[in-house]
Design a protein around this motif. Structure first.
Motif, PDB file in Angstrom:
ATOM      1  N   LYS A  83      -8.013 -10.740   4.768  1.00 22.06           N
ATOM      2  CA  LYS A  83      -7.489  -9.827   5.558  1.00 22.06           C
ATOM      3  C   LYS A  83      -8.539  -8.605   5.459  1.00 22.06           C
ATOM      4  N   ARG A  84      -8.538  -7.687   6.535  1.00 19.86           N
ATOM      5  CA  ARG A  84      -9.576  -6.636   6.473  1.00 19.86           C
ATOM      6  C   ARG A  84      -8.928  -5.346   5.402  1.00 19.86           C
ATOM      7  N   ALA A  85      -9.728  -4.495   5.332  1.00 21.15           N
ATOM      8  CA  ALA A  85      -9.383  -3.388   4.457  1.00 21.15           C
ATOM      9  C   ALA A  85      -8.017  -2.788   4.883  1.00 21.15           C
ATOM     10  N   VAL A  86      -7.117  -2.268   3.934  1.00 18.11           N
ATOM     11  CA  VAL A  86      -5.743  -1.858   4.121  1.00 18.11           C
ATOM     12  C   VAL A  86      -6.117  -0.085   4.414  1.00 18.11           C
ATOM     13  N   LEU A  87      -7.047   0.516   3.443  1.00 18.75           N
ATOM     14  CA  LEU A  87      -7.086   1.790   3.258  1.00 18.75           C
ATOM     15  C   LEU A  87      -7.978   2.219   4.144  1.00 18.75           C
ATOM     16  N   ALA A  88      -7.962   2.858   5.206  1.00 22.21           N
ATOM     17  CA  ALA A  88      -8.749   3.426   5.883  1.00 22.21           C
ATOM     18  C   ALA A  88      -9.053   4.888   5.362  1.00 22.21           C
ATOM     19  N   SER A  89     -10.369   5.438   5.584  1.00 21.55           N
ATOM     20  CA  SER A  89     -10.595   6.847   5.073  1.00 21.55           C
ATOM     21  C   SER A  89     -10.046   7.862   5.732  1.00 21.55           C
ATOM     22  N   GLY A  90      -9.317   8.917   4.813  1.00 25.04           N
ATOM     23  CA  GLY A  90      -8.552   9.865   5.562  1.00 25.04           C
ATOM     24  C   GLY A  90      -7.111   9.640   5.878  1.00 25.04           C
ATOM     25  N   THR A  91      -6.564   8.449   5.577  1.00 27.51           N
ATOM     26  CA  THR A  91      -5.168   8.179   5.668  1.00 27.51           C
ATOM     27  C   THR A  91      -4.585   8.606   4.591  1.00 27.51           C
ATOM     28  N   ALA A  92      -3.272   9.514   4.914  1.00 31.66           N
ATOM     29  CA  ALA A  92      -2.422  10.100   3.878  1.00 31.66           C
ATOM     30  C   ALA A  92      -1.780   8.817   2.940  1.00 31.66           C
ATOM     31  N   TYR A  93      -1.681   9.180   1.742  1.00 31.89           N
ATOM     32  CA  TYR A  93      -0.852   8.403   0.969  1.00 31.89           C
ATOM     33  C   TYR A  93       0.473   7.997   1.178  1.00 31.89           C
ATOM     34  N   ASP A  94       1.185   8.981   2.156  1.00 33.99           N
ATOM     35  CA  ASP A  94       2.474   8.746   2.522  1.00 33.99           C
ATOM     36  C   ASP A  94       2.662   8.116   3.903  1.00 33.99           C
ATOM     37  N   LEU A 154     -17.064  -5.275   3.871  1.00 32.37           N
ATOM     38  CA  LEU A 154     -17.954  -6.399   4.437  1.00 32.37           C
ATOM     39  C   LEU A 154     -17.208  -7.830   4.423  1.00 32.37           C
ATOM     40  N   HIS A 155     -16.460  -8.155   3.310  1.00 34.34           N
ATOM     41  CA  HIS A 155     -15.946  -9.527   3.251  1.00 34.34           C
ATOM     42  C   HIS A 155     -14.718  -9.439   3.168  1.00 34.34           C
ATOM     43  N   GLY A 156     -13.716  -8.270   3.118  1.00 31.12           N
ATOM     44  CA  GLY A 156     -12.318  -8.440   3.262  1.00 31.12           C
ATOM     45  C   GLY A 156     -11.643  -8.730   1.838  1.00 31.12           C
ATOM     46  N   GLU A 157     -10.491  -8.915   1.849  1.00 32.89           N
ATOM     47  CA  GLU A 157      -9.678  -9.199   0.648  1.00 32.89           C
ATOM     48  C   GLU A 157      -9.053 -10.604   0.881  1.00 32.89           C
ATOM     49  N   ARG A 158      -9.123 -11.620  -0.176  1.00 30.59           N
ATOM     50  CA  ARG A 158      -8.754 -12.867  -0.130  1.00 30.59           C
ATOM     51  C   ARG A 158      -7.540 -12.980  -0.862  1.00 30.59           C
ATOM     52  N   ALA A 159      -6.494 -13.875  -0.263  1.00 33.16           N
ATOM     53  CA  ALA A 159      -5.351 -13.746  -0.824  1.00 33.16           C
ATOM     54  C   ALA A 159      -5.152 -15.692  -1.249  1.00 33.16           C
ATOM     55  N   ALA A 202       0.582  -1.173   0.084  1.00 37.52           N
ATOM     56  CA  ALA A 202       0.016   0.191   0.062  1.00 37.52           C
ATOM     57  C   ALA A 202       0.828   1.339   0.180  1.00 37.52           C
ATOM     58  N   ARG A 203       2.045   1.228  -0.492  1.00 37.09           N
ATOM     59  CA  ARG A 203       3.149   2.428  -0.258  1.00 37.09           C
ATOM     60  C   ARG A 203       2.340   3.396  -1.460  1.00 37.09           C
ATOM     61  N   TYR A 204       2.493   4.643  -1.107  1.00 38.58           N
ATOM     62  CA  TYR A 204       1.509   5.624  -1.874  1.00 38.58           C
ATOM     63  C   TYR A 204       0.182   5.581  -2.496  1.00 38.58           C
ATOM     64  N   ALA A 205      -0.481   4.632  -1.706  1.00 37.10           N
ATOM     65  CA  ALA A 205      -1.975   4.523  -1.927  1.00 37.10           C
ATOM     66  C   ALA A 205      -2.716   5.081  -0.827  1.00 37.10           C
ATOM     67  N   ALA A 206      -3.893   5.669  -1.494  1.00 36.47           N
ATOM     68  CA  ALA A 206      -5.125   6.413  -0.627  1.00 36.47           C
ATOM     69  C   ALA A 206      -6.163   6.217  -1.218  1.00 36.47           C
ATOM     70  N   VAL A 211      -0.655  -0.643   7.772  1.00 39.09           N
ATOM     71  CA  VAL A 211      -0.384  -2.145   8.189  1.00 39.09           C
ATOM     72  C   VAL A 211      -0.946  -2.849   6.988  1.00 39.09           C
ATOM     73  N   ALA A 212      -0.045  -3.740   6.320  1.00 40.36           N
ATOM     74  CA  ALA A 212      -0.231  -4.178   5.082  1.00 40.36           C
ATOM     75  C   ALA A 212      -1.348  -5.425   5.126  1.00 40.36           C
ATOM     76  N   HIS A 213      -1.419  -6.138   6.100  1.00 39.09           N
ATOM     77  CA  HIS A 213      -2.246  -7.231   6.120  1.00 39.09           C
ATOM     78  C   HIS A 213      -2.944  -7.395   7.600  1.00 39.09           C
ATOM     79  N   PRO A 214      -3.939  -6.393   7.684  1.00 36.98           N
ATOM     80  CA  PRO A 214      -4.809  -6.263   8.957  1.00 36.98           C
ATOM     81  C   PRO A 214      -5.458  -7.393   9.117  1.00 36.98           C
ATOM     82  N   GLY A 215      -5.775  -7.973  10.414  1.00 46.97           N
ATOM     83  CA  GLY A 215      -6.897  -8.871  10.582  1.00 46.97           C
ATOM     84  C   GLY A 215      -6.746 -10.108   9.744  1.00 46.97           C
ATOM     85  N   LEU A 216      -5.437 -10.463   9.526  1.00 48.18           N
ATOM     86  CA  LEU A 216      -5.151 -11.835   8.734  1.00 48.18           C
ATOM     87  C   LEU A 216      -5.589 -13.000   9.357  1.00 48.18           C
TER      88      LEU A 216
END
Length: 289
Positions: free
Chosen positions: A195-206, A176-181, A137-141, A210-215
């Motif tokens: 895992k749960r969503a990585v990009l929380a609303s309002g989090t700056a791109y830089d 709702l259903h997370g991301e599956r790997a 999630a580098r430079y992602a928002a 946490v790359a793998h929350p709730g794995l």
């Protein structure tokens, strides 16, 4: 006795985040292989001295993508490299998502904005901006239409660094259903995780993320397996892949779509799936000949 390099990076001054590496080294050595961890950009390494080089955790490559691809070509010219250099070249540039879509693979809808392109951003939906060369999630928002000016500044920063941006709708199914790997090794499904969503609303791109929350472990559905296998079959030239990870999310229709296809250095999450270690070791030994 095969000589095997597990290719990694130098994280100093911080410790390595690759928890799989010591586990695999120990298991390969117990199986009779001469295995060692080798840093990919160490100029003193004689890659020809290995029977197989497995790209394991080169997690700084996205900052130096051209240099990394050049290394893969040189390494693959003197020993067997897994995955092969043409796969590395293709997969380090996430414009492959557009190629998968053109081949009929269900993917997250994606547009691309290269340096010099106008800031053509959605005005009717929440969306994500991230670079075509990135990991963790580098430079992602994510942004709402009301955050247009902030998103434009993000886009300008990517372009100043010479990076092409991906623009994708924010897939609300992740909430709702997370991301599956789905992890494949030796051509077979190894295991799957969610895992749960990585990009929380309002989090700056830089900001650090946490790359793998709730794995957690996951049992893939038949639809998920079918989409993953369709994506792998669409890899150009149908190469022999030692390993692959297919990241899936739900589209607006509730069906799985490919978010990302990781063929370079996927985290295997063996601490979550210790039962998979023997299968990984067997596949590596087979690849080493």
């Amino acid at each position: 006795m095969p000589r095997i390099a597990l290719v990694t990076y130098d994280p100093r001054p911080k410790p390595s985040k690759d928890r799989d590496l010591p586990v695999l080294l120990a298991a390969l050595r117990a199986a009779g292989a001469e295995a060692e961890a080798v840093i990919w950009d160490d100029a003193g390494v004689d890659w020809a001295g290995f029977d197989l080089a497995v790209i394991r955790s080169t997690w700084d490559y996205s900052w130096r993508a051209a240099e990394f691809v050049a290394w893969a070509v040189k390494c693959g010219a003197v020993t067997r490299l897994a995955n092969p250099a043409p796969v590395v070249r293709w997969n380090t540039d996430k414009r492959y998502v557009g190629e998968l879509a053109a081949d009929g693979v269900p993917v997250v809808p994606t547009s691309y904005l290269a340096p010099g392109d106008p800031a053509d951003l959605p005005a009717d939906r929440e969306y994500v901006i991230k670079p075509t060369s990135g990991a963790g999630a580098r430079y992602a928002a994510r942004y709402t239409p009301e955050q247009h000016d902030t998103a434009v500044r993000h886009l300008a920063h990517l372009h100043e660094e010479g990076l092409t941006a991906m623009v994708q709708p924010y897939m609300r199914g992740i909430d709702l259903h997370g991301e599956r790997a789905l992890q494949f090794y030796g051509g077979r499904l190894l295991h799957a995780s969610r895992k749960r969503a990585v990009l929380a609303s309002g989090t700056a791109y830089d900001a650090d993320k946490v790359a793998h929350p709730g794995l957690e472990p996951w049992t893939p559905t038949p639809d998920e397996l079918a989409v993953a296998e369709q994506a792998l079959a669409a890899v150009p030239d149908n190469p022999e892949l030692l390993y692959a990870r297919v990241d899936l999310v739900d589209g607006e229709d509730g069906r799985p779509r490919v978010m990302e296809l990781e063929l370079v250095e996927p985290n295997l999450f063996l601490d979550l799936h210790p039962q998979s270690v023997p299968a990984v070791v067997a596949a590596i030994l087979t690849a080493a000949g």
